[in-house]
Scaffold this motif. Structure first.
Motif, PDB file in Angstrom:
ATOM      1  N   HIS A 465      64.065  21.943  -7.676  1.00 13.12           N
ATOM      2  CA  HIS A 465      62.802  21.914  -8.424  1.00 13.12           C
ATOM      3  C   HIS A 465      63.054  21.581  -9.891  1.00 13.12           C
ATOM      4  CE1 HIS A 465      59.375  23.661 -10.655  1.00 13.12           C
ATOM      5  NE2 HIS A 465      58.669  23.288  -9.604  1.00 13.12           N
ATOM      6  N   ALA A 466      64.044  22.241 -10.496  1.00 19.94           N
ATOM      7  CA  ALA A 466      64.347  22.002 -11.910  1.00 19.94           C
ATOM      8  C   ALA A 466      64.837  20.570 -12.136  1.00 19.94           C
ATOM      9  CB  ALA A 466      65.406  23.001 -12.383  1.00 19.94           C
ATOM     10  N   CYS A 469      61.888  18.345 -12.358  1.00 19.24           N
ATOM     11  CA  CYS A 469      61.245  18.545 -13.666  1.00 19.24           C
ATOM     12  C   CYS A 469      62.007  17.789 -14.752  1.00 19.24           C
ATOM     13  CB  CYS A 469      61.184  20.028 -14.011  1.00 19.24           C
ATOM     14  SG  CYS A 469      60.056  20.987 -12.978  1.00 19.24           S
ATOM     15  N   SER A 470      63.329  17.792 -14.675  1.00 16.43           N
ATOM     16  CA  SER A 470      64.161  17.102 -15.657  1.00 16.43           C
ATOM     17  C   SER A 470      63.955  15.589 -15.600  1.00 16.43           C
ATOM     18  CB  SER A 470      65.633  17.440 -15.421  1.00 16.43           C
ATOM     19  OG  SER A 470      66.471  16.719 -16.286  1.00 16.43           O
ATOM     20  N   ALA A 473      60.585  14.779 -17.051  1.00 16.13           N
ATOM     21  CA  ALA A 473      60.627  14.943 -18.507  1.00 16.13           C
ATOM     22  C   ALA A 473      61.363  13.783 -19.157  1.00 16.13           C
ATOM     23  CB  ALA A 473      61.300  16.268 -18.857  1.00 16.13           C
ATOM     24  N   GLU A 479      52.090  12.512 -16.054  1.00 16.49           N
ATOM     25  CA  GLU A 479      52.231  12.734 -14.615  1.00 16.49           C
ATOM     26  C   GLU A 479      50.939  12.471 -13.855  1.00 16.49           C
ATOM     27  OE1 GLU A 479      54.003  16.380 -13.408  1.00 16.49           O
ATOM     28  OE2 GLU A 479      55.600  16.292 -14.909  1.00 16.49           O
ATOM     29  N   ARG A 557      57.324  13.847  -7.671  1.00 21.17           N
ATOM     30  CA  ARG A 557      56.233  14.771  -7.997  1.00 21.17           C
ATOM     31  C   ARG A 557      55.742  15.492  -6.740  1.00 21.17           C
ATOM     32  NH1 ARG A 557      50.165  13.332  -9.929  1.00 21.17           N
ATOM     33  NH2 ARG A 557      49.595  15.394 -10.697  1.00 21.17           N
ATOM     34  N   ARG A 560      58.384  18.064  -5.614  1.00 16.12           N
ATOM     35  CA  ARG A 560      58.324  19.248  -6.472  1.00 16.12           C
ATOM     36  C   ARG A 560      57.176  20.158  -6.055  1.00 16.12           C
ATOM     37  NH1 ARG A 560      56.874  18.621 -12.783  1.00 16.12           N
ATOM     38  NH2 ARG A 560      54.938  17.975 -11.776  1.00 16.12           N
ATOM     39  N   ARG A 564      57.557  23.976  -4.751  1.00 11.89           N
ATOM     40  CA  ARG A 564      56.827  25.022  -5.472  1.00 11.89           C
ATOM     41  C   ARG A 564      55.956  25.828  -4.518  1.00 11.89           C
ATOM     42  NH1 ARG A 564      53.814  22.629 -10.501  1.00 11.89           N
ATOM     43  NH2 ARG A 564      55.978  22.351 -11.156  1.00 11.89           N
ATOM     44  N   SER A 576      61.541  25.469 -14.265  1.00 14.22           N
ATOM     45  CA  SER A 576      61.605  24.055 -14.642  1.00 14.22           C
ATOM     46  C   SER A 576      62.938  23.712 -15.289  1.00 14.22           C
ATOM     47  CB  SER A 576      60.463  23.716 -15.608  1.00 14.22           C
ATOM     48  OG  SER A 576      60.513  24.554 -16.749  1.00 14.22           O
ATOM     49  N   ARG A 577      63.676  24.737 -15.713  1.00  9.86           N
ATOM     50  CA  ARG A 577      65.013  24.516 -16.281  1.00  9.86           C
ATOM     51  C   ARG A 577      65.973  25.561 -15.734  1.00  9.86           C
ATOM     52  NH1 ARG A 577      64.610  24.757 -22.603  1.00  9.86           N
ATOM     53  NH2 ARG A 577      63.460  26.635 -22.028  1.00  9.86           N
TER      54      ARG A 577
END
Length: 578
Positions: A465-466, A469-470, A473, A479, A557, A560, A564, A576-577
């Motif tokens: 998941h993270a 997100c990376s 980003a 998005e 997307r 993810r 989630r 997310s990190r």
């Protein structure tokens, strides 16, 4: 494959079979399966082999006729079909059909995978239900993780779910608790002369005694606050204070574990409200009891038990399954047509007699009520050695121990007073404790829970998941623009595998609920994370070609979102990190 697409293919088969079985009494049941070897295709069906004998036809020839009819009306759903072995039909789904899952995930977001199949039906899930005689142990933790995940699975299918905690606040154990606190309040310690033989020896008993002597007030999540009298001879005040004190402690454990209950039910209320007496009277009136050797017996053998069971002993006290029968009568009377009990495997012996009592009482309670999920023991390993006791509890490892040991060194956001952030510990404990079938023994490895590596399953899933997100980003775009895009560039084998896995999510949820097996959610999340990591390592997402880049970002997307959704269902965070 999405459920709607699967149904379309079943409909194609049924249409192809209609003229073939016309004039017979055959009603073909078309079952689509996934081939063991992906190279054989996306879908396999053995209907030709099933029908060959009753139709007196060659199975391969029958399969050829079915395939010809299916392909004649396949539309944009099926790419190709072939026949293998004695008559297996293998289908390959068109790329566009596989890609359709991405937009469905994005359109439905948190609702993806959920249905209204159980709408209008009430279900109770009873779990944890610990005696208020000490902190929650790891077995209670396994119940908490299983019960909460099962409740979420039911809610995902539209059921109205009530999570209930049953407190055994009556009986011998509570008497021993009161005597233990009284002994501590008198200054005695475990092992000293005068210390009760059946006493609880954990440090928490000393804490209760100290607060009792200071006349403190305690309160549990429900019920009135209780103020200690401070009188060492007042055993009833000690009992009430100790029970409420430990219920409050268990509330804090559950809060740290992220588990909430809709209702708490006290065993003592079954007696004070006359429900136990009423249940016994109903069984006597129904003619399902008899007296022998000064005891009252229930004819449980009439309902499949291996022998009849004593309900009321010669000394006038009830055996422990009688209040259980009374309690489950209240569940039925409260409108819960379906009840699931999550308990330790040591409860196996009570199932037959509780169900027998419920059948015998004559209220129309169905056979097999309630359902049970029984779990086996949890062994805790730390620093390569088995941990058997906790200083706080005296004889077992607590849920709080596991959470704190697995949390690492991160501080809470406020950082006040050096308070630690227990999120990581809670996530690890919840994920680990549902990651095996309930009826298998499980070893909780604290060192593994702390490990930031692919070997740690919860880290592996959260890192997927993270990682997405990376990537998003790093892309830095809006998005919200990643919707209704052209997904035709998603044709690589890794992309096809990831798309297929996304489409399996709704079916997995239904299967997990049907089998009362929330471990399947953990299995699925590990597999989905594996597909994501494999894809990430094999393909660049942020490529120069705009169309390919946009399609791959949109796939990221959607992936993810499903990660989630699955993590939320089992009560685990999606950072997310990392």
């Amino acid at each position: 494959m999405l459920a709607s697409q699967k149904q379309q293919i079943i409909d194609l088969f049924q249409a192809a079979l209609a003229p073939i079985v016309a004039g017979t009494e055959l009603k073909p049941n078309v079952v689509l399966e996934r081939p063991r070897d992906p190279a054989h295709g996306d879908i396999a069906c053995n209907i030709a082999m099933q029908l060959a004998k009753p139709l007196k036809k060659n199975p391969r020839e029958l399969a050829q006729a079915i395939v010809a009819a299916v392909l004649a009306d396949k539309g944009a759903l099926i790419e190709s079909a072939d026949i293998a072995g004695p008559g297996f039909i293998n289908l390959r789904v068109a790329a566009a059909a596989k890609q359709a899952v991405v937009q469905e995930v994005l359109d439905q977001a948190e609702q993806f995978g959920k249905t209204k199949a159980g709408a209008g039906r009430k279900v109770m899930v009873e779990f944890v239900s610990a005696n208020p005689t000490g902190p929650l142990h790891v077995g209670h933790g396994r119940q908490g993780a299983l019960g909460d995940a099962l409740s979420s699975l039911l809610e995902a299918q539209g059921y109205e779910v009530s999570r209930e905690f049953y407190y055994n606040d009556a009986g011998v154990q509570i008497g021993n608790l009161a005597l233990s606190v009284q002994a501590r309040a008198r200054g005695l310690k475990p092992g000293e002369e005068g210390w009760p033989e059946a006493a609880y020896n954990g440090d928490y008993i000393a804490d209760i005694a100290a607060d009792f002597l200071q006349k403190k007030t305690v309160s549990a999540s429900d019920g009135e606050p209780v103020t200690a009298s401070g009188d060492v001879e007042d055993i009833e005040s000690i009992r009430k204070f100790a029970v409420t004190y430990l219920r409050h402690e268990q509330d804090l454990d559950l809060q740290a574990f992220g588990v909430k209950f809709d209702n708490y039910y006290l065993e003592s209320s079954l007696y004070t409200e006359g429900k136990v007496a009423a249940a016994v009277e109903a069984l006597v009136k129904a003619g399902k009891t008899y007296e022998q050797d000064g005891a009252l017996w229930l004819r449980t053998t009439e309902y499949g038990d291996d022998k009849d069971r004593v309900m009321k002993k010669s000394d006038g006290t009830y055996t422990y399954f009688v209040p259980d029968v009374a309690y489950h009568i209240t569940k039925w009377q409260r409108g819960f047509g379906k009840v699931i009990n999550v308990q330790g495997s040591d409860h196996h012996g009570t199932i037959a007699r509780v169900r027998a009592g419920l059948q015998a009482v004559g209220l129309g309670i169905p056979e097999g009520y309630p359902d049970y999920v029984l779990h086996k023991m949890v062994t805790v390993m730390k620093n390569g050695e088995e941990v058997k006791i906790s200083k706080r509890a005296g004889s077992y490892v607590t849920v709080r121990d596991l959470i704190e040991w697995s949390a690492g060194d991160a501080l809470s956001e406020s950082g006040e007073n050096g308070e630690r952030d227990l999120t990581r510990g809670r996530d690890a404990v919840r994920f680990f404790l549902i990651s095996r079938k309930a009826d298998t023994e499980f070893t909780f490895d604290v060192d593994l829970a702390l490990s930031q590596s692919d070997e740690n399953p919860v880290y592996y899933v959260q890192y997927a998941h993270a990682r997405i997100c990376s990537v998003l980003a790093q892309w830095g775009g809006d998005e919200n623009t990643l919707t209704n895009v052209d997904l035709s560039p998603l044709t690589s084998p890794r992309e096809a595998a990831l798309l297929t896995k996304l489409a399996e999510y709704p079916e997995m949820l239904q299967k997990a609920l049907d089998e009362l097996g929330p471990h399947q959610v953990a299995f699925y999340l590990r597999d989905l994370a594996g597909e994501l990591h494999s894809y990430y390592n094999a393909e660049r997402v942020l490529v120069d070609d705009a169309a390919t880049r946009t399609a791959r970002l949109t796939l990221m997307r959607a992936t993810r979102q499903v990660l989630r959704n699955g993590l939320a269902l089992i009560g685990v965070s999606a950072p997310s990190r990392m």
